[in-house]
Design an enzyme around this catalytic site. Structure first.
Site, short mmCIF file in Angstrom:
data_model
loop_
_atom_site.label_atom_id
_atom_site.label_comp_id
_atom_site.label_asym_id
_atom_site.label_seq_id
_atom_site.Cartn_x
_atom_site.Cartn_y
_atom_site.Cartn_z
N CYS A 38 1.37 -1.33 -0.09
CA CYS A 38 -0.09 -0.08 0.15
C CYS A 38 0.81 1.35 0.03
O CYS A 38 0.17 2.08 0.52
CB CYS A 38 -1.29 -0.44 1.26
SG CYS A 38 -2.45 -0.95 1.14
N CYS A 58 -6.15 5.12 7.61
CA CYS A 58 -6.21 3.74 8.14
C CYS A 58 -7.59 3.49 8.72
O CYS A 58 -7.69 2.49 9.58
CB CYS A 58 -4.93 3.03 8.16
SG CYS A 58 -3.74 4.08 9.62
FE1 SF4 Z 1 -2.77 -2.53 3.69
FE2 SF4 Z 1 -3.85 -1.48 5.76
FE3 SF4 Z 1 -3.92 -3.51 4.90
FE4 SF4 Z 1 -1.79 -2.79 6.09
S1 SF4 Z 1 -2.84 -2.63 6.33
S2 SF4 Z 1 -1.36 -4.12 3.69
S3 SF4 Z 1 -2.14 -0.58 4.87
S4 SF4 Z 1 -5.04 -1.97 4.14
#
Ligand code: SF4
Length: 236
Positions: free
Chosen positions: A205, A230
């Site tokens: 990401c 997030c």
């Molecule tokens: Fe991507 Fe959030 Fe999953 Fe990490 S926790 S892989 S930033 S979607």
């Protein structure tokens, strides 16, 4: 413990240095405060500042299972440099298994909802687990990181997380000030920063950006900038 604004210092350290703000927080909350670190520029600066004041602070990190190898390497360098333990929180295994079984390992590219689901399972729930045992937490938020962060206060009540106190000593700092502090104090930092990653999250990401670009534009680059959080730092 739930706090109210009346219990916090008037002025909220807005005109004071990060060190003054951090020192007050460490003195005020003692063993009941934790420093959240994803080992970005802000986090390593805060760890260095805090370790010059105390060796009893809880430093914790959320290991989502999807981090860059360079981030894991930096964790070890920080452990060795300061001689500290880093409390490492993992997501619930059954929840990850269920999510990946139903939506695939790379579900976050499908939609904002699925991306938030993944962040919820891998980050937000483990975070809430540790915050439930604290009265305050220190974070590396800065106002000029992203449009979602322009209103960050140095000291605030975290209504999204049990009403504990949230401390953002670096709220008014620029990226240049971070780099200067790191150079002056020889603070270990993530090697990815020199490869075009000003902001580093999970490996799938995060991507490098041009030096003139918004520092967080490499995070969830397929989404609009106003959705790029997030869930760890909702507006409250
Ligand atoms: Fe991507 Fe959030 Fe999953 Fe990490 S926790 S892989 S930033 S979607």
């Amino acid at each position: 413990m739930v706090f109210s604004m009346d219990e916090l210092p008037a002025g909220g350290f807005e005109d004071d240095s990060p060190q003054d703000c951090l020192k007050w927080a460490l003195d005020r909350f003692g063993q009941r405060i934790g420093l959240a670190s994803s080992f970005g520029l802000e986090d390593v600066v805060l760890i260095d500042m805090a370790m010059s004041m105390t060796n009893k602070l809880t430093v914790f990190t959320l290991d989502t299972g999807r981090l860059h190898q360079e981030t894991y390497d930096l964790m070890d360098r920080i452990r060795n440099r300061y001689g500290i333990k880093i409390e490492t929180l993992f997501p619930d295994a059954a929840e990850v298994e269920n999510m990946v079984t139903n939506h695939g390992i790379n579900l976050f590219y499908d939609s904002v909802e699925k991306r938030r689901l993944c962040c919820g399972v891998r980050k937000v729930k483990p975070l809430r687990r540790i915050l439930s045992s604290l009265d305050a937490w220190v974070v590396g938020l800065r106002r000029n990181q992203n449009v979602t962060r322009t209103g960050v206060r140095k000291v605030s009540i975290d209504h999204a997380n049990y009403g504990i106190v949230k401390i953002s000593p670096l709220a008014s700092w620029s990226e240049e000030q971070l780099h200067q502090y790191i150079a002056d104090n020889k603070v270990p930092s993530n090697k990815l920063h020199s490869q075009g990653f000003p902001s580093i999250g999970c490996e799938p990401c995060t991507r490098p950006v041009e030096s003139s670009a918004d520092p967080r534009s490499g995070r969830w680059w397929w989404e609009n900038s106003d959705t790029k959080e997030c869930g760890l730092h909702p507006k409250s």
